[in-house]
Design an enzyme around this catalytic site. Structure first.
Site, mmCIF file in Angstrom:
data_model
loop_
_atom_site.group_PDB
_atom_site.id
_atom_site.type_symbol
_atom_site.label_atom_id
_atom_site.label_comp_id
_atom_site.label_asym_id
_atom_site.label_seq_id
_atom_site.Cartn_x
_atom_site.Cartn_y
_atom_site.Cartn_z
ATOM 1 N N CYS A 72 0.827 -1.198 0.000
ATOM 2 C CA CYS A 72 0.000 0.000 0.000
ATOM 3 C C CYS A 72 0.868 1.257 0.000
ATOM 4 C CB CYS A 72 -0.927 0.014 1.220
ATOM 5 S SG CYS A 72 -1.863 1.550 1.406
ATOM 6 N N HIS A 125 -3.751 0.782 8.302
ATOM 7 C CA HIS A 125 -4.342 0.392 7.025
ATOM 8 C C HIS A 125 -5.774 -0.109 7.185
ATOM 9 C CE1 HIS A 125 -4.120 -0.914 2.795
ATOM 10 N NE2 HIS A 125 -4.761 -2.003 3.188
ATOM 11 N N ASN A 165 -14.132 8.926 -1.392
ATOM 12 C CA ASN A 165 -14.762 7.780 -2.044
ATOM 13 C C ASN A 165 -14.442 6.542 -1.219
ATOM 14 O OD1 ASN A 165 -15.648 9.304 -4.309
ATOM 15 N ND2 ASN A 165 -13.602 9.158 -5.202
ATOM 16 N N HIS A 178 -8.608 7.146 3.402
ATOM 17 C CA HIS A 178 -8.131 8.438 2.922
ATOM 18 C C HIS A 178 -9.250 9.183 2.207
ATOM 19 C CE1 HIS A 178 -7.918 6.121 -0.816
ATOM 20 N NE2 HIS A 178 -7.821 7.266 -1.486
#
Length: 356
Positions: A72, A125, A165, A178
């Protein structure tokens, strides 16, 4: 809040926003990666048939797409794993997108305008916006305010949009928690329509604010109210376009995030998280959703927009999504799948953030 400022290997800016109780971390570490220069600006193309601008950013086809957690790019850099965040840990970071939709140019050889930034909510994460602590929500909100104000000051910015989103169904390409901030060099079509509606209402109602009057109508009706806080209210709008749609607005007439008092900002961001938590509780999973702040453009003439957050989800039932087919996508005429009154009742029936 004044962020700590650093530079990434290709020259992009990165900003570190620290929680109030975080220990001092000093200057940001250097980026140890060898990166290619940033991509060239995209292009703004004018659609004369609709009187709208379109952003062409073909270079984004090469952006990172759903990597495993071990790769990531939004996690901290640790050991030999080097990411977009050089620090080994962080609270909230903001940096220029490596594969941006903006900047763009009106013509291919014109000056670049606009900006696209990423806001990472946590170094964890597996975290998500509605599960973050109050302290972290406050840090994120402070980053929204700082970036909105800074980008609005750029003479090339016409409007700033803070948004998130969530979910592959929405088109997310990175699972790390995020959001994003766009500084548009034009006023986007939907925001233009909102401003025009506010102007018409002002003229017809002797200077009254459309957002204030809509909120007053919702409070009087009461059927679609989710949470009526002391400084902010969350409700399902009477003419909701999405199966589940929540508007979160300040009670006081405010046009931009930077105009909010600390208590107002704190309640708004908590109601934001609460709306997402209720959606997740209703369907028993993290549902696909979009969240966005509609603020008055910095240099807009006429009636300032009443600041509003919209949280929407295409999840219309368990295992069923609403797709924006021809009527919605081609004609812009939405067809509702869930009565707003029913949506509000269902969302009230499940616990919100923190089980409240």
């Amino acid at each position: 809040m004044r962020p700590r400022r650093g530079r990434l290997a290709d020259g992009r800016t990165i900003l570190y926003f620290d929680d109030a109780t975080s220990p001092g971390r000093g200057d940001p570490p250097p980026d140890r990666r060898a990166l290619d220069p940033p991509p060239p600006p995209g292009e703004l193309r004018y659609d004369a048939l609709l009187d709208e601008w379109i952003i062409l950013a073909a270079h984004r086809q090469a952006r990172t797409f759903l990597p495993p957690a071990s790769e990531c790019p939004l996690c901290p850099s640790r050991g030999t794993t080097l990411t977009e965040v050089p620090a080994h840990d962080y609270d909230v970071v903001v940096f220029e997108n490596r594969f941006p939709s903006l900047p763009a140019a009106v013509v291919p050889d014109g000056p670049p305008v606009g900006r696209a930034e990423v806001i990472c909510y946590s170094s964890d994460h597996e975290a998500s916006f509605p599960t973050l602590s109050d302290e972290r929500l406050d840090t994120i909100a402070a980053a929204w305010v700082e970036r909105s104000a800074a980008l609005s000051d750029d003479p090339g910015t016409a409007a700033v949009f803070v948004f998130e989103n969530r979910g592959e169904e929405i088109g997310v390409t990175l699972h790390h928690p995020h959001g994003q901030v766009y500084a548009y060099p034009f006023v986007p079509p939907r925001l233009e329509r909102m401003l025009a509606a506010a102007d018409r209402h002002r003229d017809a109602a002797r200077g009254a604010c459309l957002g204030c009057d809509v909120l007053a109508d919702e409070l009087r009706d009461g059927r679609r109210i989710l949470v009526a806080g002391s400084t902010a209210v969350a409700y399902v709008p009477r003419a909701a376009r999405w199966p589940y749609e929540v508007h979160v607005v300040p009670r006081r007439h405010v046009g931009q995030l930077a105009e909010l008092e600390p208590a107002e900002l704190a309640e708004l961001v908590r109601l934001h998280a609460d709306a997402l938590a209720r959606l997740d509780q209703l369907f028993g999973r993290e549902v696909p959703a979009m969240s966005g702040w509609f603020a008055s453009p910095a240099r807009a003439e006429g009636t300032p927009l009443h600041l509003r957050l919209e949280v929407v989800s295409p999840q219309r039932d368990a295992g069923k999504l609403k797709y924006l087919a021809s009527s919605e996508s081609l004609m812009g005429a939405f067809i509702g799948d869930v009565a707003p009154e029913d949506a509000a009742e269902r969302l009230r029936s499940v616990p919100g953030r923190g089980g409240r």
